[in-house]
Write an enzyme that holds these catalytic residues in place. Structure first.
Site, PDB file in Angstrom:
ATOM      1  N   CYS A 150       0.830  -1.190   0.000  1.00 42.22           N
ATOM      2  CA  CYS A 150       0.000   0.000   0.000  1.00 42.22           C
ATOM      3  C   CYS A 150       0.866   1.242   0.000  1.00 42.22           C
ATOM      4  O   CYS A 150       2.068   1.182   0.244  1.00 42.22           O
ATOM      5  CB  CYS A 150      -0.878   0.044   1.249  1.00 42.22           C
ATOM      6  SG  CYS A 150      -1.998  -1.342   1.389  1.00 42.22           S
TER       7      CYS A 150
ATOM      8  N   GLY B  68      -0.249   0.280  -4.990  1.00 41.33           N
ATOM      9  CA  GLY B  68      -1.525  -0.391  -4.774  1.00 41.33           C
ATOM     10  C   GLY B  68      -2.557   0.127  -5.745  1.00 41.33           C
ATOM     11  O   GLY B  68      -2.695   1.344  -5.909  1.00 41.33           O
TER      12      GLY B  68
ATOM     13  N   ASN C 183       0.188   0.984   5.718  1.00 39.44           N
ATOM     14  CA  ASN C 183       1.010   0.195   4.793  1.00 39.44           C
ATOM     15  C   ASN C 183       1.810  -0.780   5.637  1.00 39.44           C
ATOM     16  O   ASN C 183       2.576  -0.362   6.507  1.00 39.44           O
ATOM     17  CB  ASN C 183       1.943   1.131   4.011  1.00 39.44           C
ATOM     18  CG  ASN C 183       2.964   0.373   3.174  1.00 39.44           C
ATOM     19  OD1 ASN C 183       4.039   0.881   2.902  1.00 39.44           O
ATOM     20  ND2 ASN C 183       2.640  -0.841   2.762  1.00 39.44           N
ATOM     21  N   GLY C 184       1.630  -2.063   5.360  1.00 39.96           N
ATOM     22  CA  GLY C 184       2.360  -3.076   6.125  1.00 39.96           C
ATOM     23  C   GLY C 184       1.430  -4.191   6.534  1.00 39.96           C
ATOM     24  O   GLY C 184       0.349  -4.357   5.960  1.00 39.96           O
TER      25      GLY C 184
ATOM     26  N   CYS D 220      12.950  -3.295   4.432  1.00 41.43           N
ATOM     27  CA  CYS D 220      12.676  -4.318   3.411  1.00 41.43           C
ATOM     28  C   CYS D 220      13.557  -4.103   2.179  1.00 41.43           C
ATOM     29  O   CYS D 220      13.465  -3.075   1.511  1.00 41.43           O
ATOM     30  CB  CYS D 220      11.204  -4.254   3.005  1.00 41.43           C
ATOM     31  SG  CYS D 220      10.815  -5.272   1.577  1.00 41.43           S
TER      32      CYS D 220
ATOM     33  N   TYR E 237      12.593  -3.660  -6.164  1.00 40.61           N
ATOM     34  CA  TYR E 237      11.458  -3.653  -7.087  1.00 40.61           C
ATOM     35  C   TYR E 237      10.333  -2.676  -6.743  1.00 40.61           C
ATOM     36  O   TYR E 237       9.787  -2.021  -7.617  1.00 40.61           O
ATOM     37  CB  TYR E 237      10.866  -5.068  -7.179  1.00 40.61           C
ATOM     38  CG  TYR E 237       9.570  -5.126  -7.935  1.00 40.61           C
ATOM     39  CD1 TYR E 237       9.549  -4.894  -9.304  1.00 40.61           C
ATOM     40  CD2 TYR E 237       8.359  -5.370  -7.293  1.00 40.61           C
ATOM     41  CE1 TYR E 237       8.349  -4.924 -10.019  1.00 40.61           C
ATOM     42  CE2 TYR E 237       7.163  -5.399  -7.987  1.00 40.61           C
ATOM     43  CZ  TYR E 237       7.166  -5.173  -9.346  1.00 40.61           C
ATOM     44  OH  TYR E 237       6.004  -5.191 -10.043  1.00 40.61           O
TER      45      TYR E 237
ATOM     46  N   SER F 297      10.512  -3.359 -14.896  1.00 33.51           N
ATOM     47  CA  SER F 297      11.152  -3.710 -13.626  1.00 33.51           C
ATOM     48  C   SER F 297      12.646  -3.990 -13.736  1.00 33.51           C
ATOM     49  O   SER F 297      13.388  -3.762 -12.792  1.00 33.51           O
ATOM     50  CB  SER F 297      10.441  -4.927 -13.027  1.00 33.51           C
ATOM     51  OG  SER F 297      10.344  -5.940 -14.001  1.00 33.51           O
TER      52      SER F 297
ATOM     53  N   CYS G  90      15.823  -6.131   6.208  1.00 32.34           N
ATOM     54  CA  CYS G  90      15.087  -7.389   6.253  1.00 32.34           C
ATOM     55  C   CYS G  90      15.450  -8.136   4.971  1.00 32.34           C
ATOM     56  O   CYS G  90      15.285  -7.605   3.868  1.00 32.34           O
ATOM     57  CB  CYS G  90      13.579  -7.175   6.319  1.00 32.34           C
ATOM     58  SG  CYS G  90      12.694  -8.759   6.343  1.00 32.34           S
TER      59      CYS G  90
HETATM   60  S1  SF4 Z   1      12.714  -8.496   2.690  1.00 35.99           S
HETATM   61 FE1  SF4 Z   1      11.414  -8.893   4.485  1.00 35.99          FE
HETATM   62  S2  SF4 Z   1       9.777  -7.397   4.348  1.00 35.99           S
HETATM   63 FE2  SF4 Z   1      10.785  -7.448   2.364  1.00 35.99          FE
HETATM   64  S3  SF4 Z   1       9.637  -8.909   1.128  1.00 35.99           S
HETATM   65 FE3  SF4 Z   1      11.289 -10.066   2.084  1.00 35.99          FE
HETATM   66  S4  SF4 Z   1      10.446 -10.853   4.030  1.00 35.99           S
HETATM   67 FE4  SF4 Z   1       9.073  -9.221   3.290  1.00 35.99          FE
END
Ligand code: SF4
Length: 469
Positions: free
Chosen positions: A10, A36, A109-110, A245, A251, A292, A442
């Site tokens: 989102c 989104g 968002n999340g 993330c 992307y 992309s 992440c």
């Molecule tokens: S890096 Fe973490 S937050 Fe991003 S898509 Fe992968 S698991 Fe999900």
């Protein structure tokens, strides 16, 4: 056509200004549209909160007349791709509830990892819910807490200590506007200036479009209050680290956005450069999968010295193939979307570059299109490592079974997609290209080590603890 990319979640926006803001919010949502496409909504404050919401792209969901008639100097907006809850107008945001303290509107968002648990507990206590959205849980918790504290900032902090997962939220409580970011800063959120006030948005590119400028990222665990003449910041002390993330850079975000000090376009270019070093191949032309893979392909060409050319033309007027979560609606033809330029491809050894492979079905069809256009060889290079694990933080990749990399070696995936060779960037290469320490990112869907506890999954610091056993 099934998606070969992670699905966006989102986009959120908030603004406090000295004049009517509904048109600015509308434009902000148009800029965030890539995040989104299922629904869009605007809420403004004008002696109570007034909203317009609808299904589809922002310009389809929100009628110009309705947006113009929405008068108010404070407001928030939302574009949605559902990762939690079904795709219906009831789930469109902002979500608004009425309390004794005043109206509350929330855009999220999340994804809240402990949403089911909280909902079960609250239902046992007799709470009722209208939607299946985790965002409704957040707004109801907030409304309930404000009834006790009478203090929006205190209640926002209490809310943040109850929620686990990823959330970048814009929230109006009565006539005050806030932006909050989860303690790990998983999804992006930043603040900036517009011509008429201060604003918060999922991506910095919004501020450029509104004639203002980016100021800074909202800190993990921060509550930022927007006022027409300033941004007030409250640090909650809840943040114990970061886990941005990696897919935002790979992307999701727009190439012209800057996240945590890194321009997305430059990160993608560096990924392509690193990919060329890690996964070289003898070839005649580097062809991006539009749109992309474009920035990654430019980087690959720069380092490999293999000329870059647009060998696949995209039909701009075919909507993105993964707009709707329903599987049946994803299965349109790749041919409808992409057409090969034979003069670029014929009798050439082609390097096809894209950002990621989720299922592998689309890239397989594209490899075949390129072969049918007369390519001698088709080599595929991918700007993220193999996706192996689900995302619980707002990207629509929920089961291991769907991934091309589940139970397959890279060589086997290459065979499956009928490529002459397949190469992915390494995790280390990706981390270097992003330019943040791996501990601040992440990477869970690549490494299977999660930045917070998730039922049935390994937490990222668990390996270090295992070493002491
Ligand atoms: S890096 Fe973490 S937050 Fe991003 S898509 Fe992968 S698991 Fe999900």
């Amino acid at each position: 056509m099934e998606p070969d990319h992670p699905q966006e979640e989102c986009g959120v926006f908030a603004i406090a200004a000295v004049s009517n803001v509904s048109i600015d919010i509308f434009y902000a949502l148009r800029v965030l549209q890539h995040r989104g496409q299922e629904s869009a909504g605007i809420a403004v404050y004008n002696n109570g909160i007034k909203t317009v919401k609808g299904m589809g792209l922002a310009h389809q969901a929100l009628k110009t007349e309705d947006v113009r008639n929405l008068k108010g100097d404070l407001g928030i907006g939302h574009v949605r791709y559902s990762t939690f809850g079904s795709s219906t107008l009831e789930n469109a945001q902002p979500i608004v509830v009425s309390t004794n303290y005043g109206d509350i509107a929330l855009a999220h968002n999340g994804e809240i990892v402990n949403a089911d648990k909280i909902m079960d507990e609250l239902k046992k206590k007799g709470w009722a819910f209208i939607t299946s959205s985790d965002s409704e849980i957040a707004v109801r918790l907030l409304a309930n807490d404000i009834a006790n504290t009478g203090d929006p900032v205190k209640s926002l902090k209490n809310l943040m200590s109850m929620l686990q997962g990823s959330y970048s939220m814009t929230i109006m409580i009565g006539n005050r506007v806030f932006a909050i970011r989860d303690p790990l800063g998983i999804r992006p959120l930043c603040v900036g200036r517009t011509k008429v006030g201060y604003a918060a948005a999922s991506e910095s590119v919004v501020f450029d479009t509104l004639g203002g400028g980016f100021i800074r990222d909202v800190e993990p665990g921060e509550i930022a209050e927007l006022l027409p003449g300033e941004i007030k910041s409250v640090k909650t002390g809840l943040s114990k680290g970061r886990a941005h993330c990696m897919f935002e850079w790979v992307y999701i975000a727009r190439a012209d956005s800057s996240i945590e000090g890194k321009l997305v376009y430059e990160v993608r270019r560096r990924i392509g450069q690193r990919l060329a070093k890690e996964q070289p191949v003898m070839a005649d032309v580097v062809v991006p999968i539009p749109d992309s893979g474009r920035s990654h392909a430019i980087g690959y060409s720069e380092v490999s010295g293999i000329p870059y050319a647009e060998g696949l033309m995209k039909n701009r007027y075919v909507e993105r193939t993964f707009i709707m979560p329903e599987q049946s609606e994803r299965t349109t033809s790749v041919m409808l979307k992409l057409n090969p330029l034979k003069s670029v491809i014929k009798e050439k050894r082609v390097v096809l570059v894209d950002d990621s492979i989720v299922r592998g079905t689309t890239i397989r069809q594209i490899v075949q299109i390129v072969r049918n256009a007369g390519a001698k060889e088709v080599h595929v290079r991918i700007g993220s490592p193999p996706i192996r694990a689900p995302c619980y933080f707002g990207i629509d990749m929920k089961t291991r079974e769907q991934f091309a990399a589940t139970g397959r070696t890279v060589e086997q995936i290459g065979k499956m997609i009928t490529a002459d060779s397949l190469g992915y960037i390494s995790v280390d290469g990706l981390v270097d290209a992003i330019g943040h320490a791996s501990g601040d990112l992440c990477l869970a869907c690549l490494t299977e080590e999660y930045p917070m506890p998730v039922a049935g999954e390994k937490v990222r610091y668990q390996r270090k603890l295992d070493a002491f056993v």
